[in-house]
Motif scaffolding. Structure first.
Motif, PDB file in Angstrom:
ATOM      1  N   THR A 176      -5.040  -3.160   2.950  1.00 13.55           N
ATOM      2  CA  THR A 176      -4.406  -2.237   2.031  1.00 13.55           C
ATOM      3  C   THR A 176      -2.901  -2.350   2.185  1.00 13.55           C
ATOM      4  OG1 THR A 176      -6.253  -0.706   2.276  1.00 13.55           O
ATOM      5  CG2 THR A 176      -4.236   0.184   1.342  1.00 13.55           C
ATOM      6  N   VAL A 177      -2.191  -2.405   1.065  1.00 12.69           N
ATOM      7  CA  VAL A 177      -0.733  -2.429   1.077  1.00 12.69           C
ATOM      8  C   VAL A 177      -0.262  -1.047   0.658  1.00 12.69           C
ATOM      9  CG1 VAL A 177       1.349  -3.496   0.139  1.00 12.69           C
ATOM     10  CG2 VAL A 177      -0.702  -4.879   0.495  1.00 12.69           C
ATOM     11  N   LYS A 178       0.596  -0.428   1.498  1.00 10.10           N
ATOM     12  CA  LYS A 178       1.076   0.925   1.239  1.00 10.10           C
ATOM     13  C   LYS A 178       2.595   0.968   1.262  1.00 10.10           C
ATOM     14  CE  LYS A 178      -2.952   3.012   3.398  1.00 10.10           C
ATOM     15  NZ  LYS A 178      -3.416   3.959   4.414  1.00 10.10           N
ATOM     16  N   ASN A 179       3.162   1.937   0.543  1.00  9.95           N
ATOM     17  CA  ASN A 179       4.601   2.130   0.601  1.00  9.95           C
ATOM     18  C   ASN A 179       4.946   3.004   1.810  1.00  9.95           C
ATOM     19  OD1 ASN A 179       4.147   4.829  -0.126  1.00  9.95           O
ATOM     20  ND2 ASN A 179       4.689   4.493  -2.273  1.00  9.95           N
ATOM     21  N   ALA A 180       6.228   3.319   1.979  1.00 13.54           N
ATOM     22  CA  ALA A 180       6.678   4.078   3.147  1.00 13.54           C
ATOM     23  C   ALA A 180       6.074   5.478   3.198  1.00 13.54           C
ATOM     24  CB  ALA A 180       8.202   4.162   3.152  1.00 13.54           C
ATOM     25  N   LYS A 181       5.650   6.014   2.055  1.00 15.94           N
ATOM     26  CA  LYS A 181       5.044   7.350   2.012  1.00 15.94           C
ATOM     27  C   LYS A 181       3.525   7.310   2.190  1.00 15.94           C
ATOM     28  CE  LYS A 181       8.669   9.302  -0.845  1.00 15.94           C
ATOM     29  NZ  LYS A 181       9.004   9.997  -2.101  1.00 15.94           N
ATOM     30  N   GLY A 182       2.971   6.112   2.347  1.00 15.46           N
ATOM     31  CA  GLY A 182       1.539   5.976   2.577  1.00 15.46           C
ATOM     32  C   GLY A 182       0.693   5.802   1.339  1.00 15.46           C
ATOM     33  N   ALA A 183       1.322   5.710   0.174  1.00 13.90           N
ATOM     34  CA  ALA A 183       0.575   5.505  -1.071  1.00 13.90           C
ATOM     35  C   ALA A 183       0.334   4.018  -1.291  1.00 13.90           C
ATOM     36  CB  ALA A 183       1.345   6.081  -2.250  1.00 13.90           C
ATOM     37  N   PHE A 242       3.005 -11.421   1.378  1.00 14.82           N
ATOM     38  CA  PHE A 242       2.933 -10.295   0.450  1.00 14.82           C
ATOM     39  C   PHE A 242       4.194 -10.312  -0.394  1.00 14.82           C
ATOM     40  CE2 PHE A 242       0.680  -9.256   4.281  1.00 14.82           C
ATOM     41  CZ  PHE A 242      -0.477  -8.641   3.845  1.00 14.82           C
ATOM     42  N   SER A 243       4.048 -10.291  -1.725  1.00 19.42           N
ATOM     43  CA  SER A 243       5.234 -10.258  -2.581  1.00 19.42           C
ATOM     44  C   SER A 243       5.016  -9.286  -3.736  1.00 19.42           C
ATOM     45  CB  SER A 243       5.573 -11.656  -3.098  1.00 19.42           C
ATOM     46  OG  SER A 243       4.505 -12.195  -3.834  1.00 19.42           O
ATOM     47  N   ALA A 285       0.625  -3.092   5.915  1.00 25.27           N
ATOM     48  CA  ALA A 285      -0.700  -3.617   5.595  1.00 25.27           C
ATOM     49  C   ALA A 285      -1.579  -3.629   6.828  1.00 25.27           C
ATOM     50  CB  ALA A 285      -0.579  -5.021   5.042  1.00 25.27           C
ATOM     51  N   LEU A 286      -2.828  -3.317   6.600  1.00 22.64           N
ATOM     52  CA  LEU A 286      -3.855  -3.471   7.610  1.00 22.64           C
ATOM     53  C   LEU A 286      -4.615  -4.727   7.248  1.00 22.64           C
ATOM     54  CD1 LEU A 286      -5.689  -2.532   9.924  1.00 22.64           C
ATOM     55  CD2 LEU A 286      -6.963  -1.215   8.224  1.00 22.64           C
ATOM     56  N   GLY A 307      -5.650 -16.497  -2.584  1.00 20.98           N
ATOM     57  CA  GLY A 307      -4.928 -15.234  -2.667  1.00 20.98           C
ATOM     58  C   GLY A 307      -5.500 -14.325  -3.730  1.00 20.98           C
ATOM     59  N   THR A 308      -4.840 -13.183  -3.933  1.00 21.09           N
ATOM     60  CA  THR A 308      -5.286 -12.175  -4.884  1.00 21.09           C
ATOM     61  C   THR A 308      -4.145 -11.206  -5.139  1.00 21.09           C
ATOM     62  OG1 THR A 308      -7.111 -10.657  -5.374  1.00 21.09           O
ATOM     63  CG2 THR A 308      -6.214 -10.570  -3.151  1.00 21.09           C
ATOM     64  N   THR A 309      -4.425 -10.132  -5.869  1.00 19.10           N
ATOM     65  CA  THR A 309      -3.485  -9.029  -6.044  1.00 19.10           C
ATOM     66  C   THR A 309      -4.192  -7.727  -5.666  1.00 19.10           C
ATOM     67  OG1 THR A 309      -4.075  -8.766  -8.373  1.00 19.10           O
ATOM     68  CG2 THR A 309      -2.163 -10.146  -7.881  1.00 19.10           C
ATOM     69  N   THR A 310      -3.392  -6.717  -5.344  1.00 19.76           N
ATOM     70  CA  THR A 310      -3.971  -5.434  -4.960  1.00 19.76           C
ATOM     71  C   THR A 310      -4.463  -4.657  -6.175  1.00 19.76           C
ATOM     72  OG1 THR A 310      -1.779  -4.403  -4.998  1.00 19.76           O
ATOM     73  CG2 THR A 310      -2.584  -5.193  -2.860  1.00 19.76           C
TER      74      THR A 310
END
Length: 72
Positions: free
Chosen positions: A16-23, A61-62, A4-5, A38-41
């Protein structure tokens, strides 16, 4: 895996929350420890919310299937 940035202004938190592949990951819950803020992505993994917490905060983050992650 969460990547996350986080930009913390006076009361606005965005990133932004990204997976290991950057998605981007949709539906990740983001919250501030010891508050109701709080919120959700969104579909691209982006999030933005305001908080009443002042100073340094712990952001949690969960997501189902992942261990919760924290960021200060």
């Amino acid at each position: 895996m969460f990547q996350a940035l986080i930009c913390v202004g006076q009361t606005q938190i965005t990133g932004t929350v990204k997976n290991a592949k950057g998605a981007g990951i949709q539906g990740v819950s983001i919250s501030i420890a010891d508050s109701y803020d709080g919120t959700t992505t969104d579909a691209e993994g982006n999030y933005s919310f305001r908080t009443s917490v002042k100073g340094e905060a712990i952001v949690i983050f969960s997501f189902i299937g992942y261990q919760p992650q924290t960021q200060t």
